[in-house]
Design a protein around this motif. Structure first.
Motif, short mmCIF file in Angstrom:
data_model
loop_
_atom_site.label_atom_id
_atom_site.label_comp_id
_atom_site.label_asym_id
_atom_site.label_seq_id
_atom_site.Cartn_x
_atom_site.Cartn_y
_atom_site.Cartn_z
N GLY A 149 0.81 -1.21 0.00
CA GLY A 149 0.00 0.00 0.00
C GLY A 149 0.84 1.26 0.00
N PRO A 150 0.21 2.41 0.14
CA PRO A 150 0.94 3.69 0.06
C PRO A 150 1.96 3.88 1.17
CG PRO A 150 -1.32 4.03 0.81
CD PRO A 150 -1.23 2.62 0.36
N TYR A 151 1.82 3.14 2.26
CA TYR A 151 2.75 3.29 3.38
C TYR A 151 3.66 2.07 3.52
CZ TYR A 151 -0.34 7.13 4.69
OH TYR A 151 -1.08 8.29 4.69
N GLU A 152 3.85 1.36 2.46
CA GLU A 152 4.67 0.15 2.48
C GLU A 152 6.07 0.44 3.04
OE1 GLU A 152 6.44 -3.25 -0.63
OE2 GLU A 152 5.08 -1.66 -1.33
N GLY A 153 6.51 -0.42 3.95
CA GLY A 153 7.84 -0.29 4.53
C GLY A 153 7.87 0.52 5.82
N MET A 154 6.81 1.28 6.10
CA MET A 154 6.76 2.06 7.34
C MET A 154 6.22 1.19 8.47
SD MET A 154 5.22 5.74 6.05
CE MET A 154 5.29 6.43 7.72
N LYS A 155 6.63 1.51 9.69
CA LYS A 155 6.01 0.87 10.83
C LYS A 155 4.61 1.45 10.99
CE LYS A 155 10.30 -0.11 13.30
NZ LYS A 155 11.10 0.11 14.53
N PHE A 156 3.69 0.61 11.46
CA PHE A 156 2.28 1.01 11.50
C PHE A 156 2.08 2.31 12.28
CE2 PHE A 156 -2.22 0.23 12.98
CZ PHE A 156 -2.79 0.42 11.73
N TYR A 157 2.70 2.42 13.45
CA TYR A 157 2.49 3.61 14.26
C TYR A 157 3.10 4.85 13.62
CZ TYR A 157 7.33 3.86 15.96
OH TYR A 157 8.69 4.01 16.04
N GLU A 158 4.10 4.67 12.74
CA GLU A 158 4.74 5.82 12.09
C GLU A 158 3.77 6.55 11.16
OE1 GLU A 158 9.42 4.41 12.00
OE2 GLU A 158 8.14 3.99 10.27
N ILE A 159 2.81 5.83 10.61
CA ILE A 159 1.78 6.48 9.79
C ILE A 159 1.00 7.46 10.66
CG2 ILE A 159 -0.26 6.11 8.35
CD1 ILE A 159 0.73 3.22 7.92
N GLY A 160 0.61 6.99 11.85
CA GLY A 160 -0.12 7.85 12.78
C GLY A 160 0.73 8.99 13.30
N GLU A 161 2.00 8.70 13.57
CA GLU A 161 2.90 9.75 14.06
C GLU A 161 3.02 10.88 13.05
OE1 GLU A 161 7.43 10.08 15.89
OE2 GLU A 161 6.95 8.49 14.47
N GLN A 162 3.13 10.52 11.79
CA GLN A 162 3.25 11.51 10.72
C GLN A 162 2.03 12.42 10.68
OE1 GLN A 162 4.96 10.31 6.76
NE2 GLN A 162 2.86 10.61 6.09
N LEU A 163 0.85 11.84 10.77
CA LEU A 163 -0.38 12.63 10.74
C LEU A 163 -0.57 13.42 12.03
CD1 LEU A 163 -2.71 9.93 9.15
CD2 LEU A 163 -2.04 12.09 8.09
N PHE A 164 -0.23 12.81 13.16
CA PHE A 164 -0.41 13.47 14.45
C PHE A 164 0.48 14.71 14.56
CE2 PHE A 164 0.18 14.21 18.96
CZ PHE A 164 -1.07 13.99 19.49
N ARG A 165 1.71 14.61 14.08
CA ARG A 165 2.66 15.70 14.27
C ARG A 165 2.70 16.69 13.12
NH1 ARG A 165 5.48 15.36 18.62
NH2 ARG A 165 5.64 13.42 19.78
N ARG A 166 2.43 16.22 11.90
CA ARG A 166 2.55 17.13 10.76
C ARG A 166 1.25 17.30 9.98
NH1 ARG A 166 7.29 14.05 9.98
NH2 ARG A 166 6.46 13.08 8.09
N GLY A 167 0.31 16.38 10.14
CA GLY A 167 -0.90 16.46 9.34
C GLY A 167 -0.61 16.14 7.88
N ASP A 168 -1.49 16.58 7.01
CA ASP A 168 -1.31 16.39 5.56
C ASP A 168 -1.85 17.64 4.88
OD1 ASP A 168 -1.51 15.70 2.84
OD2 ASP A 168 -1.76 13.57 3.31
N PHE A 169 -0.95 18.52 4.48
CA PHE A 169 -1.34 19.81 3.92
C PHE A 169 -2.16 19.65 2.65
CE2 PHE A 169 -0.52 23.43 1.10
CZ PHE A 169 -0.96 24.47 1.91
N GLU A 170 -1.76 18.71 1.79
CA GLU A 170 -2.45 18.54 0.51
C GLU A 170 -3.90 18.11 0.69
OE1 GLU A 170 -0.20 15.92 -1.91
OE2 GLU A 170 1.46 17.34 -2.20
N ARG A 171 -4.19 17.39 1.77
CA ARG A 171 -5.56 16.93 2.02
C ARG A 171 -6.27 17.76 3.09
NH1 ARG A 171 -5.78 10.82 3.36
NH2 ARG A 171 -3.77 11.17 4.36
N ALA A 172 -5.66 18.87 3.45
CA ALA A 172 -6.24 19.79 4.44
C ALA A 172 -6.50 19.08 5.77
CB ALA A 172 -7.53 20.41 3.91
N ILE A 173 -5.57 18.23 6.18
CA ILE A 173 -5.65 17.56 7.48
C ILE A 173 -4.67 18.24 8.42
CG2 ILE A 173 -5.33 15.40 8.74
CD1 ILE A 173 -6.00 13.90 6.18
N PRO A 174 -5.14 18.94 9.45
CA PRO A 174 -4.21 19.60 10.37
C PRO A 174 -3.53 18.59 11.27
CG PRO A 174 -6.45 19.83 11.16
CD PRO A 174 -6.55 19.15 9.82
N ALA A 175 -2.41 18.98 11.83
CA ALA A 175 -1.71 18.12 12.79
C ALA A 175 -2.56 17.98 14.05
CB ALA A 175 -0.35 18.71 13.13
N CYS A 176 -2.74 16.76 14.50
CA CYS A 176 -3.56 16.51 15.69
C CYS A 176 -2.99 17.21 16.92
CB CYS A 176 -3.66 15.02 15.96
SG CYS A 176 -4.26 14.04 14.57
#
Length: 308
Positions: A149-176
């Motif tokens: 999938g799109p996060y292949e090779g990452m540890k599962f929690y690292e996906i959440g860490e990325q969103l929690f700390r940085r969000g996703d600017f392109e999808r208008a998701i703010p950092a938690c």
């Protein structure tokens, strides 16, 4: 006869014209509009009553919270982590508000509503103050490597860490962490909840409810924020965020770290006595093993050391 027939035809024609005119000028009845959805009257009262309370008394709250212990523990740590959320360390304002919503029925829960209905607004503040003074829980995040999938090779929690700390600017998701803080401790002022250390299943369920618009808490302020964020998350991202937040916890303060550094190191384990050789008897309990004839006495001066 011819004149009568002419009059009859003319009469039918007049009726037809009149019918068309009537149909064109008659207003069709409107469909019955759906009733306007309103909040229960008691829900407004329950929340309004909190404004007339004073900061909670944690000591009184500890007494009132006795019935809560069966599910949430006396310290706010769930007695059945797979069924009930942790509430220790949660802010007083947030917990009191949730109790008011449960009491009013605005947030539906068959277990919580009967308990909340027995509490006054001040009782809610007191119970909330008790649990707010308890230490927050800390769990473990899932570090399984994503296989595809799109996060292949990452540890599962690292996906959440990325969103929690940085969000996703392109999808208008703010950092938690913008609302919930870098350690997930929340923000007591606007009553943004403490999310660090919460069971992953509970956090994931709440995010799924916000995404689907089925959350039972009709709090427009928080709902609008969370629904917008959760609506842009995939199932995998919700699971990863929940896992990452489960592992979040507050770092020890400087005083605690200094105290840990001063703690004496554990004493090394005593070495076991060598097994007796064939033909030798093992020493009795409490008796020193026989001295080696070639060994240097422990109290011998340096000049008495044997030479090879």
């Amino acid at each position: 006869m011819r004149h009568a027939r002419s009059y009859l035809v003319a009469g039918f024609a007049a009726l037809a014209v009149g019918a068309v005119a009537f149909a064109q000028t008659t207003v069709a009845p409107l469909e019955e509009a759906a009733p306007v959805e309103t909040l229960p009257l008691e829900s407004v009262d329950a929340l309004a009553q909190l404004a007339d309370t004073v900061p909670g008394n944690a000591q009184n709250g500890a007494t009132l919270a006795g019935v809560c212990a069966a599910c949430h523990g006396t310290d706010g740590k769930s007695t059945l982590p797979e069924l009930y959320p942790n509430i220790g360390g949660q802010s007083e304002k947030y917990l009191a508000r949730q109790l008011a919503l449960f009491k009013s029925g605005e947030r539906a829960n068959a277990i919580m509503q009967p308990f909340a209905s027995m509490l006054s607004a001040q009782d809610m503040r007191d119970v909330a103050a008790h649990f707010a003074t308890q230490p927050a829980s800390a769990g473990i995040a899932d570090d399984t490597v994503v296989a595809a999938g799109p996060y292949e090779g990452m540890k599962f929690y690292e996906i959440g860490e990325q969103l929690f700390r940085r969000g996703d600017f392109e999808r208008a998701i703010p950092a938690c962490m913008a609302c919930h803080g870098p350690t997930g401790a929340g923000n007591p002022g606007p009553a943004y909840p403490h999310v660090g250390g919460q069971q992953a299943w509970y956090t994931a369920r709440r995010l799924e409810e916000y995404r689907a618009g089925t959350t039972t808490e009709r709090d427009t302020g928080m709902f609008d924020i969370m629904a917008a964020v959760a609506g842009r998350l995939t199932d995998e991202e919700i699971g990863a965020l929940a896992s990452y937040m489960q592992g979040l916890h507050k770092r020890p303060d400087a005083a605690t770290l200094a105290a840990i550094a001063k703690m004496p190191a554990p004493a090394p384990a005593a070495e076991a006595a060598p097994a007796p050789a064939d033909g030798e008897a093992a020493p009795a309990e409490g008796e020193a093993p026989p001295a080696d004839a070639d060994a240097v006495p422990a109290d011998a001066p340096a000049t008495d050391l044997q030479q090879p």
